[in-house]
Motif scaffolding. Structure first.
Motif, PDB file in Angstrom:
ATOM      1  N   ARG A 283       0.883  -1.192   0.000  1.00 27.73           N
ATOM      2  CA  ARG A 283       0.000   0.000   0.000  1.00 27.73           C
ATOM      3  C   ARG A 283       0.905   1.223   0.000  1.00 27.73           C
ATOM      4  NH1 ARG A 283      -2.588  -3.498  -0.599  1.00 27.73           N
ATOM      5  NH2 ARG A 283      -3.991  -4.709   0.688  1.00 27.73           N
ATOM      6  N   ALA A 284       1.018   1.888  -1.132  1.00 32.71           N
ATOM      7  CA  ALA A 284       1.877   3.077  -1.215  1.00 32.71           C
ATOM      8  C   ALA A 284       1.018   4.317  -1.005  1.00 32.71           C
ATOM      9  CB  ALA A 284       2.563   3.131  -2.569  1.00 32.71           C
ATOM     10  N   CYS A 285       1.475   5.211  -0.132  1.00 33.82           N
ATOM     11  CA  CYS A 285       0.672   6.404   0.159  1.00 33.82           C
ATOM     12  C   CYS A 285       1.538   7.485   0.792  1.00 33.82           C
ATOM     13  CB  CYS A 285      -0.503   6.063   1.078  1.00 33.82           C
ATOM     14  SG  CYS A 285      -0.047   5.421   2.688  1.00 33.82           S
ATOM     15  N   VAL A 286       0.960   8.667   0.900  1.00 32.04           N
ATOM     16  CA  VAL A 286       1.643   9.721   1.658  1.00 32.04           C
ATOM     17  C   VAL A 286       1.457   9.414   3.153  1.00 32.04           C
ATOM     18  CG1 VAL A 286       1.531  11.487  -0.132  1.00 32.04           C
ATOM     19  CG2 VAL A 286      -0.396  11.212   1.444  1.00 32.04           C
ATOM     20  N   PRO A 287       2.372   9.909   3.997  1.00 30.77           N
ATOM     21  CA  PRO A 287       2.354   9.499   5.404  1.00 30.77           C
ATOM     22  C   PRO A 287       1.013   9.724   6.101  1.00 30.77           C
ATOM     23  CG  PRO A 287       4.386  10.672   4.895  1.00 30.77           C
ATOM     24  CD  PRO A 287       3.528  10.765   3.679  1.00 30.77           C
ATOM     25  N   GLN A 288       0.330  10.825   5.758  1.00 28.03           N
ATOM     26  CA  GLN A 288      -0.912  11.129   6.479  1.00 28.03           C
ATOM     27  C   GLN A 288      -2.042  10.163   6.141  1.00 28.03           C
ATOM     28  OE1 GLN A 288       0.952  13.166   4.672  1.00 28.03           O
ATOM     29  NE2 GLN A 288      -0.232  14.482   3.295  1.00 28.03           N
ATOM     30  N   ASP A 289      -1.859   9.308   5.139  1.00 26.02           N
ATOM     31  CA  ASP A 289      -2.905   8.337   4.794  1.00 26.02           C
ATOM     32  C   ASP A 289      -2.751   7.005   5.531  1.00 26.02           C
ATOM     33  OD1 ASP A 289      -4.051  10.193   3.209  1.00 26.02           O
ATOM     34  OD2 ASP A 289      -3.415   9.325   1.292  1.00 26.02           O
ATOM     35  N   VAL A 290      -1.723   6.880   6.349  1.00 25.48           N
ATOM     36  CA  VAL A 290      -1.583   5.660   7.163  1.00 25.48           C
ATOM     37  C   VAL A 290      -2.510   5.815   8.377  1.00 25.48           C
ATOM     38  CG1 VAL A 290      -0.007   4.299   8.592  1.00 25.48           C
ATOM     39  CG2 VAL A 290       0.798   5.297   6.443  1.00 25.48           C
ATOM     40  N   PRO A 291      -3.357   4.825   8.652  1.00 28.81           N
ATOM     41  CA  PRO A 291      -4.247   4.948   9.817  1.00 28.81           C
ATOM     42  C   PRO A 291      -3.454   5.256  11.088  1.00 28.81           C
ATOM     43  CG  PRO A 291      -4.857   3.057   8.483  1.00 28.81           C
ATOM     44  CD  PRO A 291      -3.579   3.584   7.895  1.00 28.81           C
ATOM     45  N   GLU A 292      -3.984   6.213  11.832  1.00 30.93           N
ATOM     46  CA  GLU A 292      -3.306   6.777  13.007  1.00 30.93           C
ATOM     47  C   GLU A 292      -2.816   5.725  14.011  1.00 30.93           C
ATOM     48  OE1 GLU A 292      -2.908  10.691  15.136  1.00 30.93           O
ATOM     49  OE2 GLU A 292      -3.400  10.197  13.087  1.00 30.93           O
ATOM     50  N   ASP A 293      -3.668   4.707  14.252  1.00 30.57           N
ATOM     51  CA  ASP A 293      -3.379   3.774  15.349  1.00 30.57           C
ATOM     52  C   ASP A 293      -2.626   2.528  14.884  1.00 30.57           C
ATOM     53  OD1 ASP A 293      -5.374   2.853  13.770  1.00 30.57           O
ATOM     54  OD2 ASP A 293      -6.739   2.292  15.397  1.00 30.57           O
TER      55      ASP A 293
END
Ligand SMILES: C[S@@+](CC[C@H](N)C(=O)[O-])C[C@H]1O[C@@H](n2cnc3c(N)ncnc32)[C@H](O)[C@@H]1O
Length: 201
Positions: A112-122
């Protein structure tokens, strides 16, 4: 002529994809590299050391490639742990897209490639692998590492490669002092391979 860094969120240099072949014990990757993304036209020497010398990643759970660039590390994690989910994050949107395309081109479906803010917080990670962005400067690097190392699962470990002349030994000491015991796993071609865990509480 451009002053662009490889960590620009949206590189302005014209895209000019160039495919490299990366030989790994598990096979050869065809990786598209691009202008405006770290390590255009060749696999970085430090990244190669990490891919060849890192211990096996966790077989399941969530794994992280912090600062994915072309995705060489994320795709290798995904091949070595096909039952895990590999998160590949980068501030550089061209790098994120390249990692996505490279995963598909190498028939890897658990990235799953994404910008850091798209990783679920928890989210917690059982393995973090990184060739971290030393050039963002020490304060920003320290903040970045503390943010993501706090997301290591209790039994997880981070494997990082850092150039000796860019401060690998002082980074090792700093991480240990901040509650993340860090040992040197290997040293070659001016790079150190570091393993970081959470202090037992
Ligand atoms: C040394 S490069 C490594 C790239 C790739 N993993 C490799 O081994 O070729 C570090 C990467 O971190 C990214 N980066 C810089 N700041 C970041 C941040 N705050 N969060 C996530 N990635 C970042 C850069 O854009 C760059 O792609």
């Amino acid at each position: 002529m451009t002053n662009e860094h490889y960590f620009s969120p949206q590189p302005t240099s014209a895209s000019q994809p160039y495919v490299i072949r990366v030989a790994l014990p598990e096979g050869t990757l065809n990786l598209s590299t691009d202008r405006g993304v770290f390590s255009y036209g060749a696999l970085d020497t430090g990244t190669r050391l990490l891919l060849l010398k890192a211990p096996p990643p966790a077989p399941t759970g969530n794994l992280l490639d912090l600062g994915c660039g072309t995705g060489a590390i994320a795709i290798t994690l995904a091949l070595r742990s096909p039952n895990a989910t590999v998160w590949a994050v980068d501030v550089n949107e061209r790098a994120v897209e390249l990692t996505r395309q490279n995963a598909v081109a190498n028939q890897v479906h658990n990235v799953r490639a994404c910008v850091p803010q798209d990783v679920p917080e928890d989210m917690l990670f059982d393995s973090i692998w990184s060739n971290p962005p030393i050039h963002i400067g020490k304060p920003a690097l320290h903040e970045l590492l503390l943010h993501w190392l706090a997301k290591l699962s209790p039994s997880g470990a981070a494997i990082m490669v850092v150039q000796k002349h860019l401060g690998s030994d002082s980074l090792q000491a700093w991480l240990t002092a901040r509650g993340y015991p860090t040992e040197r796993l290997a040293s070659a071609k001016g790079f150190r391979l570091l393993r970081t865990t959470r202090a037992s509480r």
